[in-house]
Every structure is written in structure tokens, then in C-alpha cells.
Design a protein around this motif. Sequence first.
Motif, mmCIF file in Angstrom:
data_model
loop_
_atom_site.group_PDB
_atom_site.id
_atom_site.type_symbol
_atom_site.label_atom_id
_atom_site.label_comp_id
_atom_site.label_asym_id
_atom_site.label_seq_id
_atom_site.Cartn_x
_atom_site.Cartn_y
_atom_site.Cartn_z
ATOM 1 N N LYS A 1 -18.869 -4.734 6.356
ATOM 2 C CA LYS A 1 -19.097 -5.849 5.422
ATOM 3 C C LYS A 1 -19.802 -7.004 6.125
ATOM 4 C CE LYS A 1 -16.815 -8.999 2.187
ATOM 5 N NZ LYS A 1 -17.567 -10.174 2.657
ATOM 6 N N LYS A 60 -23.432 -6.121 6.503
ATOM 7 C CA LYS A 60 -24.134 -6.230 5.218
ATOM 8 C C LYS A 60 -24.390 -7.689 4.854
ATOM 9 C CE LYS A 60 -22.923 -3.457 1.821
ATOM 10 N NZ LYS A 60 -22.083 -2.687 0.861
ATOM 11 N N ASP A 61 -23.384 -8.535 5.066
ATOM 12 C CA ASP A 61 -23.518 -9.964 4.740
ATOM 13 C C ASP A 61 -24.591 -10.628 5.588
ATOM 14 O OD1 ASP A 61 -21.544 -9.693 2.862
ATOM 15 O OD2 ASP A 61 -19.943 -10.581 4.092
#
Length: 297
Positions: free
Chosen positions: A210, A213-214
Motif C-alpha cells: 500500500k 502504491k501511495d
Amino acid sequence: MATITAAMVKDLRESTGAGMMDCKAALTESGGDMQAAQDWLRKKGLSKAAKKAGRVAADGLISALTKGTKGVLVEVNSETDFVARNDQFQGLVKMIAQVALEVGADVEKIKSAKVGSVTVETAIADAIATIGENMTLRRAASLEVGNGLVSSYVHNAVVEGAGKIGVIVALESTGKIDELAVLGRQLAMHVAAAKPFALDPAGLDPALVKREKDVLADKYRQQGKPENVIEKIVESGLKTYYKEVCLLDQAFIHDNAKSVAQALKEAEGRIGAPVKIAGFTNFALGEGVEKPSEENA
């Protein structure tokens, strides 16, 4: 407002390769949070390192020991590298690895296990008294398979089987043990060099994925890319990320034209049976442990 010290700027610069002023700006923007500052630099395209392990800050030795289908790693820390080259300390580390091979990787079980008439914990205390420097059994890890073997590799070995980096790799197979041992050694060397986080994407920490991805999304969002385009770019970026951090997806260090998964498949012909990597563990001496800086000592 957090105080940004020269030491903080230096550490960030070493871990990212970014310029000094950019590092200072990143720390200011993130309130002194080192991880947030690293992400800030990456979003701005200023970081030259996608990932950087914490600086090694403890001395001692890591021992890797295998016996057929079992293998262990142990890390025993000392205050100085000088002690790591002491024969008594080296003997202590090897003894602890042998105990771990018998009782497993639980540190408390290892310390309470007996060697002759004394426990490992007492043996450590005796070594402290004799050598005059604090020592501690910091951690241990073990791997075992039903069929196959566990291979090991020690990088920067100070003495046979013990050094600064230790790796064990467990291979499940009913094939030729001698050929399996060659592959296991190669894979252990690969893990020491490439430092994968997991075997495949499914084994990665979801929080880590995550975060990646961020960072990617924010980076291209700041460049004005539309959301539907960003989504595709992020998915492509994740595939590149997996090639960096997942063992099976990494380029094999012994033949960069192949992935580890491809090298594994090719090796099955020589071994005469399917081969599965059942697990791997990599210890780097002192990772995650910081010594007091001179100004704080």
C-alpha cells in the motif's frame, strides 16, 4: 516544530542519495519523520534509492549452521568488532548455533538449554566476565523441510560459518542431493546480495504494498496525470517493484538474463525432480539496532 539536526540530514542523504538541501526540505515538510521524508523525496523524484535497509550499527557475529533438512541462523552481538575476532567469542557463537539446531529458534529456549553442566545463558555470562565486554544472543531463525535440504551462505566470513551476513534457504525436493546443494548455495548467495523481502508478491506485507502504491500514485498525481492513467502506471510500477523485492521475480545474480523462478525451473532438469523454495531467512549484523552517537554517548 521539530528540530532538524545535521545528523538527521546526513542520515537521510545516505539512505536516499538526495541532495543536502532537498533532504533538509523533506525533513522539514515531514516534521522530522525519517520514513515520511524518504517518501516525500521519492514523490518529488529526488530519491535515488527505492529501498534502503537501516544502517548496521551493532557488532558481533551471525552464524549459519545446517544439517541435512534443518538449518539455523543466530546473531550474537558484542560491543566491538575486536571481540568478534576473539577465539572464545567465536567458539561461543558456534556453540549457540549448534544448540539452536537442536532446540529451535526460540531465544529463551536456547538460553536455558544446557551444554555440559551449564546453560547457554551461563556460558554467555562467563564469556562476558572473561572478555570484559557485554554480549547478547539477539535473535535466531530456523528452517526445516521433510524432503530436500537447507543450504547456507555467510558473507564477509570472519571464521568458517560466521560473519556479517548469514542466509539459510530451504529447498523441498526428492531429487539428487548433490545437485540440490549446488542450487541451494547459489540461491543463498543470491538472497545475501539481492535481499528479497518475500518469496513472491503474496508474501509481502500488505502495508508495504500500500505504501508503494501511495508513493507512486502521489508522484504522478503531482505531475498532473489523470486518475485513470495513474492507476495503470501504478500497476506497472508494482510489477517493477516486485522484480526488486520478491525472490522468484528477481533477476538471478548468477545469470541476469533469467529470473530466479526460471533458474529454478531449469535446475530441475539437473536435479531430476521438482524443486520448491520452502523458505529463506537473511540476517545482516546489527540491522535495526542503533549505537548511541558520539554526541549522545
